[in-house]
Design a protein around this motif. Structure first.
Motif, PDB file in Angstrom:
ATOM      1  N   ILE A 240       0.848  -1.189   0.000  1.00 19.95           N
ATOM      2  CA  ILE A 240       0.000   0.000   0.000  1.00 19.95           C
ATOM      3  C   ILE A 240       0.884   1.241   0.000  1.00 19.95           C
ATOM      4  N   LEU A 241       0.676   2.115  -0.988  1.00 22.53           N
ATOM      5  CA  LEU A 241       1.488   3.311  -1.142  1.00 22.53           C
ATOM      6  C   LEU A 241       0.626   4.556  -0.989  1.00 22.53           C
ATOM      7  N   LYS A 242       1.165   5.564  -0.300  1.00 22.60           N
ATOM      8  CA  LYS A 242       0.498   6.852  -0.202  1.00 22.60           C
ATOM      9  C   LYS A 242       0.824   7.677  -1.447  1.00 22.60           C
ATOM     10  N   ILE A 243      -0.191   8.049  -2.177  1.00 23.89           N
ATOM     11  CA  ILE A 243       0.019   8.769  -3.426  1.00 23.89           C
ATOM     12  C   ILE A 243       0.653  10.141  -3.175  1.00 23.89           C
ATOM     13  N   ARG A 244       0.378  10.741  -2.035  1.00 22.63           N
ATOM     14  CA  ARG A 244       0.939  12.067  -1.746  1.00 22.63           C
ATOM     15  C   ARG A 244       2.464  12.037  -1.614  1.00 22.63           C
ATOM     16  N   ASP A 245       3.027  10.840  -1.425  1.00 21.07           N
ATOM     17  CA  ASP A 245       4.482  10.721  -1.320  1.00 21.07           C
ATOM     18  C   ASP A 245       5.153  10.620  -2.684  1.00 21.07           C
ATOM     19  N   LEU A 246       4.372  10.567  -3.751  1.00 18.45           N
ATOM     20  CA  LEU A 246       4.918  10.411  -5.104  1.00 18.45           C
ATOM     21  C   LEU A 246       4.841  11.734  -5.860  1.00 18.45           C
ATOM     22  N   PRO A 247       5.904  12.102  -6.595  1.00 17.09           N
ATOM     23  CA  PRO A 247       5.890  13.359  -7.356  1.00 17.09           C
ATOM     24  C   PRO A 247       5.058  13.287  -8.626  1.00 17.09           C
ATOM     25  N   THR A 248       4.996  12.106  -9.247  1.00 11.78           N
ATOM     26  CA  THR A 248       4.214  11.878 -10.468  1.00 11.78           C
ATOM     27  C   THR A 248       3.723  10.432 -10.434  1.00 11.78           C
ATOM     28  N   TRP A 249       3.005  10.029 -11.501  1.00 11.46           N
ATOM     29  CA  TRP A 249       2.582   8.626 -11.558  1.00 11.46           C
ATOM     30  C   TRP A 249       3.597   7.750 -12.300  1.00 11.46           C
TER      31      TRP A 249
ATOM     32  N   ILE B 191     -13.230   5.319 -16.816  1.00 15.99           N
ATOM     33  CA  ILE B 191     -13.073   6.745 -16.502  1.00 15.99           C
ATOM     34  C   ILE B 191     -11.621   7.120 -16.745  1.00 15.99           C
ATOM     35  N   GLU B 192     -11.390   8.136 -17.555  1.00 16.43           N
ATOM     36  CA  GLU B 192     -10.030   8.531 -17.920  1.00 16.43           C
ATOM     37  C   GLU B 192      -9.592   9.777 -17.158  1.00 16.43           C
ATOM     38  N   ILE B 193      -8.329   9.736 -16.704  1.00 13.70           N
ATOM     39  CA  ILE B 193      -7.705  10.890 -16.051  1.00 13.70           C
ATOM     40  C   ILE B 193      -6.426  11.208 -16.808  1.00 13.70           C
ATOM     41  N   LYS B 194      -6.283  12.461 -17.229  1.00 14.69           N
ATOM     42  CA  LYS B 194      -5.150  12.834 -18.067  1.00 14.69           C
ATOM     43  C   LYS B 194      -4.143  13.747 -17.365  1.00 14.69           C
ATOM     44  N   LYS B 195      -4.479  14.214 -16.161  1.00 16.86           N
ATOM     45  CA  LYS B 195      -3.581  15.121 -15.451  1.00 16.86           C
ATOM     46  C   LYS B 195      -3.264  14.587 -14.059  1.00 16.86           C
ATOM     47  N   TRP B 196      -1.998  14.687 -13.673  1.00 11.71           N
ATOM     48  CA  TRP B 196      -1.569  14.277 -12.337  1.00 11.71           C
ATOM     49  C   TRP B 196      -2.283  15.096 -11.271  1.00 11.71           C
ATOM     50  N   SER B 197      -2.474  16.370 -11.522  1.00 13.25           N
ATOM     51  CA  SER B 197      -3.142  17.250 -10.557  1.00 13.25           C
ATOM     52  C   SER B 197      -4.578  16.790 -10.297  1.00 13.25           C
ATOM     53  N   THR B 198      -5.252  16.328 -11.336  1.00 15.64           N
ATOM     54  CA  THR B 198      -6.611  15.803 -11.170  1.00 15.64           C
ATOM     55  C   THR B 198      -6.594  14.497 -10.394  1.00 15.64           C
ATOM     56  N   PHE B 199      -5.613  13.671 -10.690  1.00 14.94           N
ATOM     57  CA  PHE B 199      -5.492  12.365 -10.036  1.00 14.94           C
ATOM     58  C   PHE B 199      -5.308  12.526  -8.528  1.00 14.94           C
ATOM     59  N   ILE B 200      -4.367  13.378  -8.109  1.00 16.71           N
ATOM     60  CA  ILE B 200      -4.087  13.520  -6.671  1.00 16.71           C
ATOM     61  C   ILE B 200      -5.164  14.322  -5.951  1.00 16.71           C
ATOM     62  N   GLU B 201      -6.023  14.995  -6.713  1.00 15.31           N
ATOM     63  CA  GLU B 201      -7.136  15.711  -6.087  1.00 15.31           C
ATOM     64  C   GLU B 201      -8.146  14.737  -5.498  1.00 15.31           C
ATOM     65  N   TYR B 202      -8.290  13.571  -6.132  1.00 15.00           N
ATOM     66  CA  TYR B 202      -9.316  12.623  -5.715  1.00 15.00           C
ATOM     67  C   TYR B 202      -8.773  11.333  -5.103  1.00 15.00           C
TER      68      TYR B 202
END
Length: 223
Positions: A94-103, A160-171
């Motif tokens: 299990i990884l915390k996404i907030r600890d990653l700079p990008t995907w 469901i498609e996500i194209k931006k890292w900023s959108t991904f980490i928002e949710y």
């Protein structure tokens, strides 16, 4: 990548009795489940409040899983890492996404072909109009440098498609990775031992006083 999980198929042994294979207590184990699809609760319009699937075996698998967890359809929930481990034995991480700079790291994992990946949403969203459900897990349908395609298990026919890292980490805040050890390692060894819960858990509140294993790899080669 669902085919890689080698999901257990419920085999009928007697009327309303099924034998279902799970991975728990450190090994592959068989659970005998006496139940019926009729046990799945329904709405006033006869819609089932359970797994979205037209395959009866998937429904039986869900019922057996709830029995394994000692629960019912009032189950408070689990997460994809735990569920995948119980179904396949794939090692959970299990990884915390907030600890990653990008995907990029997650994409590298996906392209390796050694694991399955799912993502969990945050409990609260600042954007109330989002199409994502809070506190819910989404499976990866496809993954590339430019986008992530996700599947909601409640509506698996609509990616469901996500194209931006900023959108991904928002949710999303959690990545559930399960590693296929049979693909990762050439050599495997199993150790069997007994654990007396009555003795080891009695008046012991700290894990420091409980039995533990130390694993060490002295090999000079990477695997």
């Amino acid at each position: 990548r669902a085919h890689e999980l080698q999901l257990s198929i419920a085999s009928k042994n007697a009327p309303n009795t099924y034998m279902v294979n799970f991975h728990f207590n450190g090994s592959d184990s068989r659970l005998v489940c006496t139940t019926s699809v009729a046990d799945i609760p329904t709405t006033n319009t006869s819609d089932q409040l359970g797994l979205y699937s037209n395959d009866e075996n998937h429904k039986i698998l869900e019922l057996a899983y709830l029995k394994l967890k000692g629960s019912s359809y009032n189950h408070v929930g689990s997460n994809t890492a735990i569920d995948t481990f119980l179904l396949s034995g794939f090692i959970p991480e299990i990884l915390k996404i907030r600890d990653l700079p990008t995907w990029e790291k997650l994409l590298h994992f996906y392209k390796s072909g050694l694991c399955t990946i799912a993502f969990g949403t945050k409990k609260l969203f600042s954007n109330a109009s989002t199409k994502f459900i809070s506190g819910h897990d989404y499976a990866v349908h496809d993954f590339s440098d430019s986008q992530i395609s996700l599947i909601n298990p409640w509506a698996p026919d609509i990616p469901i498609e996500i194209k931006k890292w900023s959108t991904f980490i928002e949710y999303f805040d959690v990545a559930y990775v399960n590693w296929n050890s049979k693909k990762m390692f050439r050599l495997h060894e199993k150790i069997h031992f007994s654990y007396n819960a009555e003795t080891n858990n009695k008046n012991i509140r700290s894990t420091l006083n409980k039995p533990a294993f130390i694993m060490k790899n002295d090999s000079l080669s990477d695997e």
